[in-house]
Design an enzyme around this catalytic site. Structure first.
Site, PDB file in Angstrom:
ATOM      1  CD1 TRP A  34      58.346  50.010   6.398  1.00  0.00           C
ATOM      2  CD2 TRP A  34      56.553  51.268   4.904  1.00  0.00           C
ATOM      3  NE1 TRP A  34      57.133  50.641   6.792  1.00  0.00           N
ATOM      4  CE2 TRP A  34      56.233  50.526   5.691  1.00  0.00           C
ATOM      5  CE3 TRP A  34      56.575  51.039   3.653  1.00  0.00           C
ATOM      6  CZ2 TRP A  34      54.549  51.074   5.465  1.00  0.00           C
ATOM      7  CZ3 TRP A  34      54.821  51.323   3.409  1.00  0.00           C
ATOM      8  CH2 TRP A  34      54.200  51.284   4.299  1.00  0.00           C
ATOM      9  CD  GLU A  79      45.887  52.152   8.298  1.00  0.00           C
ATOM     10  OE1 GLU A  79      47.207  53.083   8.527  1.00  0.00           O
ATOM     11  OE2 GLU A  79      46.305  51.248   8.892  1.00  0.00           O
ATOM     12  CD  GLU A 117      49.482  54.027  11.586  1.00  0.00           C
ATOM     13  OE1 GLU A 117      49.083  53.921  10.520  1.00  0.00           O
ATOM     14  OE2 GLU A 117      49.819  53.474  12.984  1.00  0.00           O
ATOM     15  CG  HIS A 120      50.038  52.614   7.721  1.00  0.00           C
ATOM     16  ND1 HIS A 120      50.081  52.025   8.564  1.00  0.00           N
ATOM     17  CD2 HIS A 120      51.870  51.974   7.211  1.00  0.00           C
ATOM     18  CE1 HIS A 120      51.304  51.779   9.734  1.00  0.00           C
ATOM     19  NE2 HIS A 120      52.194  51.699   8.425  1.00  0.00           N
ATOM     20  CD  GLU A 170      49.101  51.978  16.132  1.00  0.00           C
ATOM     21  OE1 GLU A 170      48.917  50.986  15.645  1.00  0.00           O
ATOM     22  OE2 GLU A 170      49.064  52.729  16.180  1.00  0.00           O
ATOM     23  CB  THR A 173      45.442  48.180  12.782  1.00  0.00           C
ATOM     24  OG1 THR A 173      45.946  49.075  13.628  1.00  0.00           O
ATOM     25  CG2 THR A 173      43.895  49.832  12.778  1.00  0.00           C
ATOM     26  CG  ASP A 202      55.204  50.713   9.887  1.00  0.00           C
ATOM     27  OD1 ASP A 202      56.242  49.912  10.588  1.00  0.00           O
ATOM     28  OD2 ASP A 202      54.703  51.546   8.855  1.00  0.00           O
ATOM     29  CD  GLU A 203      48.615  49.683  11.743  1.00  0.00           C
ATOM     30  OE1 GLU A 203      48.906  50.515  12.755  1.00  0.00           O
ATOM     31  OE2 GLU A 203      48.855  50.763  10.055  1.00  0.00           O
ATOM     32  CG  HIS A 206      52.471  52.074  15.338  1.00  0.00           C
ATOM     33  ND1 HIS A 206      52.106  52.760  14.178  1.00  0.00           N
ATOM     34  CD2 HIS A 206      53.954  52.450  15.534  1.00  0.00           C
ATOM     35  CE1 HIS A 206      53.068  53.490  13.404  1.00  0.00           C
ATOM     36  NE2 HIS A 206      54.499  53.398  14.224  1.00  0.00           N
TER      37      HIS A 206
HETATM   38 FE   LIG Z   1      47.991  52.541  13.076  1.00  0.00          FE
HETATM   39 FE   LIG Z   2      47.915  52.172  10.016  1.00  0.00          FE
END
Ligand SMILES: [Fe+2]
Ligand SMILES: [Fe+2]
Length: 339
Positions: A34, A79, A117, A120, A170, A173, A202-203, A206
Site C-alpha cells: 500500500w 513514526e 516504515e 507510516h 514493533e 506499535t 505492517d508493525e 515486522h
Molecule cells: Fe515499526
Molecule cells: Fe511504524
C-alpha cells in the site's frame, strides 16, 4: 553487553545465509505494498472531486476527541523520527551498510524496513494535516526537535539487544496503532480506522520478523540470547520518542504518555502484556541447555510480569488519590486536557 565479543560476532555472522532465506523475504515487494496516497484524498482528481474528499475527511475528523488527537499526533511524531531508528539499526554490529548498498542481509533488511516504515509517518501526517484539527507547525517543530535530539536507546552496538528491543517495540506499535484504529471506528471515522489498522498490520509483520530472529538466537546461543533479554528487561525498554519536545513543554513525552494511558491506547498493562506475550512466543519458561548465568536470566525474566503488574497497581492507586491537573498541548492549539 553493549558490544559483542568476537566469538559471539562469529555466531551472529553464521546466520547470514538464514537471514537471506528467512528474514529479507519478509519485506513486501513494493508492487504489492500500500502507499499513503491510496488512503487519503486523491490530489490527482479534478479540483471539485478532490475538495469533496477533503471535505468528507474533515467532516469525519470533526468529532474526534482532543485526547484521541493528542495520542494520534504523538504516534505520528514517533513514526516521523524514523531517521533516528535507521541510524540505530545501521550502527549495530553486523548491520553496517558501509557503501550504502552493502550486500549483507541485515543491511538489506534495514533498508527495506525503513522504506516500509517511511509510509507510516507520511500517511498519518497527511491525514492530520488535512483534518484541520491540529496545529501542524507545532507538530512539525516537535518532529524537528526529536530527530535533532536522537534517542538514548542503551543498546550499544549489540545486535542481540537490538533484536530484543525491536521485537518489543514493533509489538508496542502494533498494539497502539491497533487501539487508535479501534477508537477511530468507535468515534465514527472508518477511514481513519483503516489508516491506523493498515499501519498496525505492517508493525505486526515486522514484529514477526524480529521475534523470529530472537527465536533463532535462542536456538544457536540460548544463554547469550537469554542474558540479552534479561539485560533489556532489567534496564526497561525506553520508548523511541522519549526525548520529544515542542519548544514549550519540557515534559511533553510524559504528558503524551499519560494521555495514551488514559485513552487506553498504550498502557502500563500493555508493557506487562507484551513481556508475557514474548515469553510465550519464545517459550522461555521451557528453554533448556542454559549456563548458570543463563538460568538466572531465565528466572528473572519469567517472574517479571507479575511484579510489574503489582508495582503498577500501587502506582495507579497513588494516582487515583491525586487531584487531576490541567495540561496544555500545543499540538491542539493549547487546549487543556485533564490528566
Ligand atoms: Fe515499526
Ligand atoms: Fe511504524
Amino acid at each position: 553487553m553493549l558490544s559483542m565479543p568476537p566469538e559471539k560476532l562469529e555466531v551472529f555472522k553464521s546466520l547470514d545465509g538464514w537471514a537471506w532465506e528467512c528474514v529479507v523475504p519478509m519485506l513486501k515487494p513494493v508492487e504489492q505494498c500500500w502507499q499513503p496516497q491510496s488512503l487519503v484524498p486523491d490530489s490527482s482528481l479534478p479540483h471539485e472531486e478532490f475538495m469533496e474528499e477533503v471535505k468528507a475527511l474533515r467532516q469525519r475528523a470533526k468529532e474526534l476527541p482532543d485526547d484521541y488527537l493528542v495520542v494520534l499526533v504523538g504516534d505520528m511524531v514517533t513514526e516521523e523520527a524514523l531517521p533516528t531508528y535507521q541510524t540505530l539499526m545501521t550502527t549495530m554490529e553486523g548491520f553496517q551498510d558501509e557503501p550504502g548498498r552493502s550486500p549483507n542481509p541485515w543491511a538489506a533488511w534495514t533498508r527495506g524496513w525503513t522504506a516500509e516504515e517511511n509510509r507510516h509517518g507520511d500517511l498519518l501526517r497527511t491525514y492530520l494535516y488535512l483534518s484541520g484539527r491540529v496545529h501542524m507547525k507545532m507538530i512539525d517543530k516537535t518532529i524537528h526537535y526529536l530527530i535533532s535530539a536522537g534517542m538514548e536507546h542503551g543498546l550499544g552496538n549489540n545486535p542481540y539487544l537490538g533484536f530484543v528491543y525491536t521485537s518489543f517495540q514493533e509489538r508496542a506499535t502494533f498494539v497502539s496503532h491497533g487501539n487508535t484504529a479501534r477508537l477511530a471506528k468507535e468515534g465514527g471515522d472508518p477511514v481513519l480506522a483503516r489508516i491506523c489498522g493498515t499501519i498496525a498490520a505492517d508493525e505486526k509483520r515486522h514484529e514477526n520478523v524480529y521475534t523470529r530472529v530472537v527465536e533463532k538466537l535462542l536456538e544457536v546461543d540460548p544463554s547469550g540470547a537469554m542474558e540479552a533479554i534479561a539485560y533489556m528487561m532489567e534496564k526497561k525498554i525506553t520508548m523511541p520518542a522519549h526525548l520529544m519536545y515542542d519548544g514549550e513543554d519540557p515534559r511533553l513525552f510524559e504528558h503524551f504518555s499519560a494521555v495514551a494511558q488514559r485513552t487506553g491506547v498504550y498502557t502500563a498493562n500493555d508493557y506487562a502484556d507484551i513481556l508475557e506475550f514474548l515469553i510465550g512466543q519464545w517459550r522461555l519458561e521451557k528453554l533448556g541447555g542454559l549456563t548458570a548465568e543463563g538460568k538466572r536470566a531465565q528466572d528473572y525474566v519469567c517472574g517479571l510480569a507479575p511484579r510489574i503488574r503489582k508495582l503498577q497497581e500501587r502506582a495507579d492507586e497513588r494516582a487515583r488519590k491525586m487531584k487531576p491537573r490541567a495540561v496544555k498541548f500545543s499540538w491542539i492549539f493549547n487546549k487543556e486536557l485533564l490528566l
